[in-house]
Design a protein around this motif. Structure first.
Motif, short mmCIF file in Angstrom:
data_model
loop_
_atom_site.label_atom_id
_atom_site.label_comp_id
_atom_site.label_asym_id
_atom_site.label_seq_id
_atom_site.Cartn_x
_atom_site.Cartn_y
_atom_site.Cartn_z
N GLN A 13 0.82 -1.20 0.00
CA GLN A 13 0.00 0.00 0.00
C GLN A 13 0.86 1.26 0.00
O GLN A 13 0.54 2.25 -0.67
CB GLN A 13 -0.93 0.00 1.22
CG GLN A 13 -1.92 1.16 1.27
CD GLN A 13 -2.89 1.13 0.10
OE1 GLN A 13 -3.19 0.08 -0.47
NE2 GLN A 13 -3.38 2.31 -0.29
N ILE A 16 2.06 1.91 -3.50
CA ILE A 16 0.97 2.44 -4.32
C ILE A 16 0.74 3.92 -4.04
O ILE A 16 0.62 4.73 -4.96
CB ILE A 16 -0.33 1.64 -4.06
CG1 ILE A 16 -0.20 0.21 -4.60
CG2 ILE A 16 -1.53 2.34 -4.71
CD1 ILE A 16 -1.32 -0.71 -4.18
N GLU A 17 0.70 4.28 -2.77
CA GLU A 17 0.43 5.67 -2.40
C GLU A 17 1.53 6.61 -2.87
O GLU A 17 1.25 7.76 -3.23
CB GLU A 17 0.25 5.77 -0.88
CG GLU A 17 -1.02 5.09 -0.38
CD GLU A 17 -1.13 5.10 1.13
OE1 GLU A 17 -0.29 5.75 1.79
OE2 GLU A 17 -2.07 4.48 1.67
N GLU A 60 -2.83 -0.56 -9.98
CA GLU A 60 -3.23 -0.37 -8.59
C GLU A 60 -3.23 1.11 -8.22
O GLU A 60 -4.05 1.56 -7.40
CB GLU A 60 -2.29 -1.14 -7.66
CG GLU A 60 -2.40 -2.65 -7.79
CD GLU A 60 -3.78 -3.17 -7.44
OE1 GLU A 60 -4.43 -2.58 -6.54
OE2 GLU A 60 -4.22 -4.16 -8.06
N SER A 61 -2.33 1.87 -8.81
CA SER A 61 -2.28 3.31 -8.56
C SER A 61 -3.54 3.99 -9.08
O SER A 61 -4.10 4.88 -8.43
CB SER A 61 -1.05 3.92 -9.22
OG SER A 61 0.14 3.46 -8.62
N ASN A 63 -6.51 2.59 -9.45
CA ASN A 63 -7.61 2.23 -8.54
C ASN A 63 -7.57 3.07 -7.28
O ASN A 63 -8.60 3.55 -6.79
CB ASN A 63 -7.53 0.74 -8.17
CG ASN A 63 -8.05 -0.16 -9.27
OD1 ASN A 63 -8.85 0.27 -10.09
ND2 ASN A 63 -7.61 -1.40 -9.28
N TYR A 64 -6.38 3.25 -6.73
CA TYR A 64 -6.22 4.02 -5.50
C TYR A 64 -6.67 5.47 -5.71
O TYR A 64 -7.44 6.02 -4.90
CB TYR A 64 -4.75 3.98 -5.08
CG TYR A 64 -4.37 4.94 -3.98
CD1 TYR A 64 -4.75 4.70 -2.66
CD2 TYR A 64 -3.64 6.09 -4.26
CE1 TYR A 64 -4.41 5.59 -1.65
CE2 TYR A 64 -3.29 6.97 -3.26
CZ TYR A 64 -3.67 6.72 -1.96
OH TYR A 64 -3.33 7.60 -0.96
#
Length: 205
Positions: A13, A16-17, A60-61, A63-64
């Motif tokens: 996570q 990703i952030e 994933e980025s 989606n975040y």
């Protein structure tokens, strides 16, 4: 085992952030693994130990960022009571927040530009989020019609497509020209159209 899994999830996570703003600002092609290593302070093995590829981090980025934006819009809408107020709040959010977002602006627009045949999964992700955002708008209009606030001639789905497309287009032009004029014009036109569909209440006569 459980502690190790939680640590791995936190690391994933974290990556990703940190990587999400890079992809949003620089795009997939413009963001390198080295860039991600720099912002996370992780070695290449630390990055690839949590993701199979740069493409996976990119997915994933998106989606975040998209779900984060969607949550903020839900909160903006939840604070209001009428359909008009909710739609106006969405328009104000685009004008006041997205144009000034330091993370690079709207991820739907930014990721969508690169969502071609070379990135079919990201293209599908962006498409699904477009439907989600348009659905939020059409749902507000439909609820307003059912509540007697809007005229039944107000076409919910058509207006949702128009509003979303005009806002995203205004964002693109505003960023290129570094001007808020286009967005202010578009939000003003959309607010005027919304007012035209309001049902006049007896108290307002």
């Amino acid at each position: 085992m459980v502690t190790t899994m939680k640590k791995a999830q936190r690391t994933r996570q974290f990556i990703i952030e940190k990587a999400a703003p890079l992809f949003n600002q620089k795009g997939f092609a413009g963001t390198s693994i080295t860039d991600i290593m720099e912002v996370t302070k992780l070695a290449k093995g630390g990055v690839y130990g949590n993701f199979e590829s740069k493409a996976e981090i990119c997915r994933e980025s998106f989606n975040y960022l998209a779900m984060g934006l969607s949550d903020r819009l839900d909160k903006v809408v939840a604070r209001e009571h009428t359909g008009k107020q909710k739609l106006f709040a969405l328009l104000d959010f685009y004008e006041e927040y997205l144009l000034q977002d330091d993370d690079g602006g709207c991820p739907i627009l930014n990721f969508g530009v690169e969502a071609d045949a070379a990135h079919p999964v990201i293209k599908e992700q962006v498409n699904n989020v477009i439907w989600l955002f348009q659905g939020r708008i059409s749902g507000i209009v439909q609820q307003g019609i059912e509540a007697g606030e809007f005229r039944d001639t107000f076409q919910a789905e058509q207006f949702a497509i128009k509003m979303f497309t005009m806002l995203e287009g205004a964002l693109l032009i505003a960023r290129i020209q570094e001007s808020y004029e286009q967005m202010r014009l578009i939000t003003g036109l959309l607010k005027a159209e919304i007012r035209q569909y309001l049902v006049m209440q007896p108290s307002a006569l």
